[in-house]
Motif scaffolding. Structure first.
Motif, short mmCIF file in Angstrom:
data_model
loop_
_atom_site.label_atom_id
_atom_site.label_comp_id
_atom_site.label_asym_id
_atom_site.label_seq_id
_atom_site.Cartn_x
_atom_site.Cartn_y
_atom_site.Cartn_z
N ARG A 110 39.63 41.27 35.21
CA ARG A 110 40.15 43.36 35.49
C ARG A 110 39.69 44.50 34.17
O ARG A 110 39.79 45.05 35.24
CB ARG A 110 41.75 42.75 36.00
N GLY B 40 37.16 37.22 38.23
CA GLY B 40 38.85 37.36 38.09
C GLY B 40 38.82 37.74 37.06
O GLY B 40 39.40 37.30 36.47
N LEU C 109 32.59 46.67 40.66
CA LEU C 109 33.65 46.03 40.37
C LEU C 109 33.87 45.17 41.08
O LEU C 109 34.47 44.42 40.49
CB LEU C 109 34.04 47.53 40.76
N GLU C 110 33.03 44.92 41.87
CA GLU C 110 33.07 43.87 42.82
C GLU C 110 32.19 42.73 42.22
O GLU C 110 33.27 41.26 41.93
CB GLU C 110 32.15 43.76 44.12
N ARG D 242 29.94 35.22 45.13
CA ARG D 242 31.41 35.35 44.28
C ARG D 242 31.16 34.17 43.34
O ARG D 242 32.63 33.99 43.10
CB ARG D 242 32.15 35.21 45.33
N ALA E 292 35.70 41.61 39.98
CA ALA E 292 36.58 40.87 40.65
C ALA E 292 35.79 39.32 41.16
O ALA E 292 36.82 38.29 41.45
CB ALA E 292 37.14 41.26 41.85
N ASN E 293 35.13 39.11 41.23
CA ASN E 293 34.30 37.96 41.46
C ASN E 293 34.53 37.02 40.66
O ASN E 293 34.97 35.82 40.68
CB ASN E 293 32.90 37.54 41.98
N ASP F 215 40.56 49.08 33.70
CA ASP F 215 41.69 48.63 34.76
C ASP F 215 39.90 48.82 35.91
O ASP F 215 40.55 49.93 36.37
CB ASP F 215 42.70 48.75 34.85
N ALA F 216 39.80 47.93 36.57
CA ALA F 216 38.73 48.31 37.10
C ALA F 216 39.66 48.08 38.57
O ALA F 216 38.90 48.56 39.77
CB ALA F 216 38.03 46.43 37.43
N LEU F 217 40.60 48.23 38.73
CA LEU F 217 41.34 48.49 40.62
C LEU F 217 42.34 49.74 40.41
O LEU F 217 42.22 50.57 41.68
CB LEU F 217 42.66 47.58 40.12
#
Length: 495
Positions: free
Chosen positions: A249, A247, A240-241, A452, A244-245, A208-210
């Motif tokens: 997790r 999509g 992690l970013e 991104r 996220a870029n 879980d990257a969050l």
């Protein structure tokens, strides 16, 4: 591509193995080689006893519930691992013990739900006998890993000689749109510091990257433990970013290694958090390692085939030299053979201050510039598919690529160098996002981050030759060795 913006330098300077933190889905205990605890993760009290104080664990033997794992673990060398299980009154754990060179590291993973047993792999798969068969087995591998992991997508990311990567197999569950197949990604997407860690670990799991990382604590005077062989190791904020870029997790990475180098990376993506057990990760690693061994055997067989073919070709070249008695008179026949064998557009032979040309070649000044760059290399073979990039002082030329063999052992009295030349070849490369824009500036240029967009971006490649085959260097080194033999034979005949 983005060196001027500091992004690549920033990535390479990260001390990933000294992050001082772990991901929160497990617990970390570090001991010295005598079994006394030197560090623990802050979340240990949540799993052991909320009333215990961390300082009471330090400089003490391992907690009683993990002593059996410690006792049953074999004597480990640096980088080796042992997997076991242990229980408290409230919780069962999978335990991975590793040796970081100075300490033992215990990773504890709470077992919430028992995973299915490791699948039977069925009949042994034979070593592929062709490139097509290899590609089919690669696709079969990512299909199997997709089913086993329950993730959304699995990619086989093959590294190219220049460091870039290309997706050569892509599996995804129904409903997941878009394919990365055939897309290329710049080398900076996976910095060397991260590649070295992939070489040391059978897998890398980010459930879980969050989630927020958990700090590792020890005595004030103690140094940060080396987490090079620890899967719980916290994740780089840049990575992690990057996730996220894309999509993503949750992610799992499995390395494919050849001759001690990272040959490819299998990357599993999930849009939602997903944690696998150690046994599931072991099953996935077993599948990838089985393919890795078949790939190793396939490459070894191909290498032997190439060497056999080379010997036949070079026997022809040697006969030309023997028949003519000297290189210069053999040049018309030999140059034709070199151009054909190496798929070159032209060839230059430099013997002292004399030059012999055939086909489309560099000018004399161009040869001088290339020779100066080639001499700076430690190897006797230097190869470039983009002279505009690699030889900044090169005069304007239609020649875009060259393979150089320096100091050929052909003559007692002269420096002999060989230049195989290729013309510019316009072609397209489809990237996953614009590789020239891997960073975005944020907050008034105070920070940088990964690009991104990963939509297909087509680059018209100008200034490049046709790529040299991976076997070119081996061919040229073999050529040099055989010409050395030919020279020795000639000298003995003269005597």
């Amino acid at each position: 591509m983005a060196t001027q913006n500091g992004f690549i330098d920033q990535c390479e300077q990260e001390q990933l193995h000294l992050s001082g933190a772990i991901q929160p889905h497990g617990v970390l205990i570090v001991t010295n080689l005598q079994g006394l605890v030197s560090h623990v993760s802050m979340n240990i009290v949540e799993w052991l006893d909320e009333h215990i104080q961390i300082e009471h664990l330090l400089d003490q033997p391992l907690p009683a519930f993990i002593q059996e794992v410690y006792a049953n673990a074999p004597a480990l060398n640096e980088g080796e691992r042992h997997v076991g299980q242990c229980n408290t009154k409230q919780q069962e754990f999978d335990v991975v013990v590793s040796h970081n060179g100075q300490q033992l590291v215990f990773e504890l993973y709470p077992v919430e739900v028992h995973a299915d047993p490791m699948p039977i792999l069925g009949e042994a798969i034979s070593v592929p006998d062709s490139q097509q068969a290899l590609e089919e087995q690669c696709q079969q591998l990512v299909d199997s890993l997709l089913e086993l992991s329950g993730f959304d997508r699995v990619l086989y990311y093959r590294f190219m000689p220049e460091g870039d990567g290309e997706v050569s197999a892509d599996a995804r569950v129904p409903g997941v749109e878009g394919s990365y197949l055939g897309l290329r990604f710049p080398a900076s997407d996976i910095p060397q510091v991260a590649r070295q860690l992939y070489l040391k670990n059978p897998w890398r799991s980010i459930p879980d990257a969050l989630t927020e990382p958990v700090s590792i604590v020890g005595h004030a005077q103690s140094s940060i433990p080396n987490l090079s062989w620890v899967d719980l190791r916290s994740v780089s904020p840049i990575h992690l970013e990057y996730m996220a870029n894309m999509g993503v997790r949750a992610a799992i990475s499995l390395p494919i290694t050849q001759a001690g180098e990272l040959d490819a990376l299998i990357s599993c993506h999930s849009a939602v958090a997903r944690q696998l057990t150690v046994s599931q990760l072991q099953a996935m690693s077993a599948l990838s390692e089985a393919f890795n061994l078949r790939l190793r055997d396939f490459k070894a067989r191909r290498r032997l085939q190439v060497l056999d073919g080379m010997q036949r070709h070079f026997d022809q070249a040697k006969s030309v030299l023997m028949r003519h008695g000297e290189l210069e008179s053999a040049w018309p026949e030999l140059s034709h053979w070199l151009i054909e064998t190496f798929a070159a557009d032209g060839v230059v032979l430099q013997v002292g201050s004399d030059y012999y040309y055939a086909g489309e070649v560099l000018s004399a000044r161009g040869v001088e510039v290339v020779a100066e760059v080639a001499r700076s290399e430690t190897s006797s073979v230097w190869i470039s598919d983009c002279l505009r990039r690699d030889c900044i002082n090169l005069p304007l030329s239609e020649i875009a690529g060259v393979a150089v063999v320096s100091d050929l052992p052909l003559d007692h009295h002269h420096a002999v160098n060989l230049y195989l030349c290729r013309l510019e070849h316009l072609y397209e490369v489809t990237w996953g996002g614009n590789p020239d824009k891997p960073v975005d500036y944020r907050d008034g240029n105070s920070a940088i981050a990964p690009r991104r967009s990963f939509e297909a971006w087509v680059e018209q490649r100008v200034g490049y030759s046709r790529p040299w085959a991976a076997s070119t260097r081996m061919y040229l080194l073999k050529l040099r060795a055989i010409l050395q033999q030919a020279q020795t034979f000639t000298w003995k005949a003269d005597e």
